[in-house]
Design a protein around this motif. Sequence first.
Motif, PDB file in Angstrom:
ATOM      1  N   VAL A 162      11.353   5.281   0.453  1.00 16.54           N
ATOM      2  CA  VAL A 162      12.507   4.822   0.599  1.00 16.54           C
ATOM      3  C   VAL A 162      13.508   5.674   1.046  1.00 16.54           C
ATOM      4  O   VAL A 162      13.424   6.962   0.566  1.00 16.54           O
ATOM      5  N   ALA A 163      14.145   5.283   1.979  1.00 15.26           N
ATOM      6  CA  ALA A 163      15.413   6.031   2.514  1.00 15.26           C
ATOM      7  C   ALA A 163      16.744   5.270   2.602  1.00 15.26           C
ATOM      8  O   ALA A 163      16.524   3.979   2.381  1.00 15.26           O
ATOM      9  N   PHE A 164      17.638   5.532   2.909  1.00 18.26           N
ATOM     10  CA  PHE A 164      18.894   4.669   2.803  1.00 18.26           C
ATOM     11  C   PHE A 164      19.828   5.126   3.968  1.00 18.26           C
ATOM     12  O   PHE A 164      19.917   6.153   4.216  1.00 18.26           O
ATOM     13  N   GLU A 165      20.223   3.958   4.839  1.00 20.73           N
ATOM     14  CA  GLU A 165      21.113   4.148   5.968  1.00 20.73           C
ATOM     15  C   GLU A 165      22.438   3.382   5.530  1.00 20.73           C
ATOM     16  O   GLU A 165      22.491   2.406   5.212  1.00 20.73           O
ATOM     17  N   ALA A 166      23.470   4.256   5.977  1.00 17.90           N
ATOM     18  CA  ALA A 166      24.845   3.696   5.735  1.00 17.90           C
ATOM     19  C   ALA A 166      25.048   2.755   6.769  1.00 17.90           C
ATOM     20  O   ALA A 166      25.030   3.123   7.966  1.00 17.90           O
ATOM     21  N   ARG A 167      25.441   1.605   6.433  1.00 17.93           N
ATOM     22  CA  ARG A 167      26.126   0.597   7.586  1.00 17.93           C
ATOM     23  C   ARG A 167      27.216  -0.166   6.872  1.00 17.93           C
ATOM     24  O   ARG A 167      27.116  -0.905   5.880  1.00 17.93           O
ATOM     25  N   GLY A 168      28.466   0.413   7.406  1.00 17.27           N
ATOM     26  CA  GLY A 168      29.597  -0.193   7.027  1.00 17.27           C
ATOM     27  C   GLY A 168      29.902   0.318   5.449  1.00 17.27           C
ATOM     28  O   GLY A 168      29.576   1.491   5.256  1.00 17.27           O
ATOM     29  N   GLU A 169      30.279  -0.704   4.745  1.00 18.02           N
ATOM     30  CA  GLU A 169      30.352  -0.212   3.196  1.00 18.02           C
ATOM     31  C   GLU A 169      29.163  -0.407   2.612  1.00 18.02           C
ATOM     32  O   GLU A 169      29.100  -0.054   1.210  1.00 18.02           O
ATOM     33  N   LEU A 170      28.051  -0.790   3.099  1.00 17.44           N
ATOM     34  CA  LEU A 170      26.864  -0.790   2.494  1.00 17.44           C
ATOM     35  C   LEU A 170      25.856   0.379   2.685  1.00 17.44           C
ATOM     36  O   LEU A 170      25.965   1.069   3.768  1.00 17.44           O
ATOM     37  N   ALA A 171      24.755   0.477   2.033  1.00 14.90           N
ATOM     38  CA  ALA A 171      23.518   1.070   2.240  1.00 14.90           C
ATOM     39  C   ALA A 171      22.461   0.356   2.123  1.00 14.90           C
ATOM     40  O   ALA A 171      22.127  -0.329   1.267  1.00 14.90           O
ATOM     41  N   LEU A 172      21.643   0.453   3.313  1.00 12.14           N
ATOM     42  CA  LEU A 172      20.636  -0.506   3.364  1.00 12.14           C
ATOM     43  C   LEU A 172      19.194   0.423   3.082  1.00 12.14           C
ATOM     44  O   LEU A 172      19.069   1.475   3.908  1.00 12.14           O
ATOM     45  N   PRO A 173      18.376  -0.188   2.222  1.00 11.40           N
ATOM     46  CA  PRO A 173      17.168   0.596   2.312  1.00 11.40           C
ATOM     47  C   PRO A 173      16.122   0.430   3.335  1.00 11.40           C
ATOM     48  O   PRO A 173      16.287  -0.942   4.105  1.00 11.40           O
ATOM     49  N   VAL A 174      15.618   1.488   4.117  1.00  9.44           N
ATOM     50  CA  VAL A 174      14.832   1.579   4.943  1.00  9.44           C
ATOM     51  C   VAL A 174      13.566   2.333   4.483  1.00  9.44           C
ATOM     52  O   VAL A 174      13.528   3.196   3.493  1.00  9.44           O
ATOM     53  N   PHE A 175      12.533   2.670   5.183  1.00  9.18           N
ATOM     54  CA  PHE A 175      11.125   3.442   4.654  1.00  9.18           C
ATOM     55  C   PHE A 175      10.894   4.150   5.707  1.00  9.18           C
ATOM     56  O   PHE A 175      11.089   4.171   7.148  1.00  9.18           O
ATOM     57  N   ARG A 176      10.291   5.546   5.421  1.00 11.45           N
ATOM     58  CA  ARG A 176       9.831   6.389   6.464  1.00 11.45           C
ATOM     59  C   ARG A 176       8.647   6.892   5.616  1.00 11.45           C
ATOM     60  O   ARG A 176       8.192   6.784   4.640  1.00 11.45           O
ATOM     61  N   PRO A 177       7.690   7.562   6.832  1.00 10.52           N
ATOM     62  CA  PRO A 177       6.521   8.181   6.220  1.00 10.52           C
ATOM     63  C   PRO A 177       6.647   8.840   4.853  1.00 10.52           C
ATOM     64  O   PRO A 177       7.664   9.643   4.853  1.00 10.52           O
ATOM     65  N   ALA A 178       5.820   8.839   3.960  1.00 13.86           N
ATOM     66  CA  ALA A 178       5.943   9.757   2.881  1.00 13.86           C
ATOM     67  C   ALA A 178       5.629  11.142   3.122  1.00 13.86           C
ATOM     68  O   ALA A 178       5.214  11.435   4.477  1.00 13.86           O
ATOM     69  N   GLU A 179       6.154  12.009   2.651  1.00 18.18           N
ATOM     70  CA  GLU A 179       6.449  13.503   2.672  1.00 18.18           C
ATOM     71  C   GLU A 179       5.084  13.962   3.606  1.00 18.18           C
ATOM     72  O   GLU A 179       5.303  14.728   4.583  1.00 18.18           O
ATOM     73  N   LYS A 180       4.084  13.696   3.059  1.00 18.14           N
ATOM     74  CA  LYS A 180       2.934  14.433   3.571  1.00 18.14           C
ATOM     75  C   LYS A 180       2.294  13.762   4.780  1.00 18.14           C
ATOM     76  O   LYS A 180       1.596  14.303   5.490  1.00 18.14           O
ATOM     77  N   ASP A 181       2.899  12.740   5.095  1.00 22.36           N
ATOM     78  CA  ASP A 181       2.501  11.811   6.178  1.00 22.36           C
ATOM     79  C   ASP A 181       3.421  11.804   7.537  1.00 22.36           C
ATOM     80  O   ASP A 181       3.219  11.409   8.414  1.00 22.36           O
ATOM     81  N   ARG A 182       4.601  12.557   7.275  1.00 23.10           N
ATOM     82  CA  ARG A 182       5.431  12.568   8.413  1.00 23.10           C
ATOM     83  C   ARG A 182       4.641  13.092   9.440  1.00 23.10           C
ATOM     84  O   ARG A 182       3.948  14.185   9.466  1.00 23.10           O
TER      85      ARG A 182
END
Length: 135
Positions: free
Chosen positions: A114-134
């Motif tokens: 999980v990672a989080f993106e700020a959108r307005g006053e909220l942070a939305l959970p998004v997902f990125r490849p796990a560290e070893k798979d980037r």
Amino acid sequence: MPLPEPTPDTQRYWDGAAAGELWIQRCLSTGRFFFYPRHSSPFVIGGAVEWIRASGRAHLYSYNIVHRPAPAFADRGPYALAVVELEEGPRMMTNIVGVANTPENLQLDMPLEVAFEARGELALPVFRPAEKDRR
């Protein structure tokens, strides 16, 4: 872009996201995790629930690459509209970030975090490849 509005039942989820943490609920009767946030368990009628900080680890369950986004998302395309399965079991709809959203880069079952993106006053959970798979 339209944003969700926190409610008393979802406030803990949004507060966690703002702090960079993913929180989900668990049924106190069955011990089963679930997502989206609710007032009572979806497994037991009126069943009590508790909040648990999730690991943030998941794998890619399914996705669709959106090449012609709706007008509210026109600046984001193409992007992956994905379903991830959390390590705790629940599935959630999200976006995949940190990698070009192409079929070559988005492999089913790939480990994500999980990672989080700020959108307005909220942070939305998004997902990125796990560290070893980037890539």
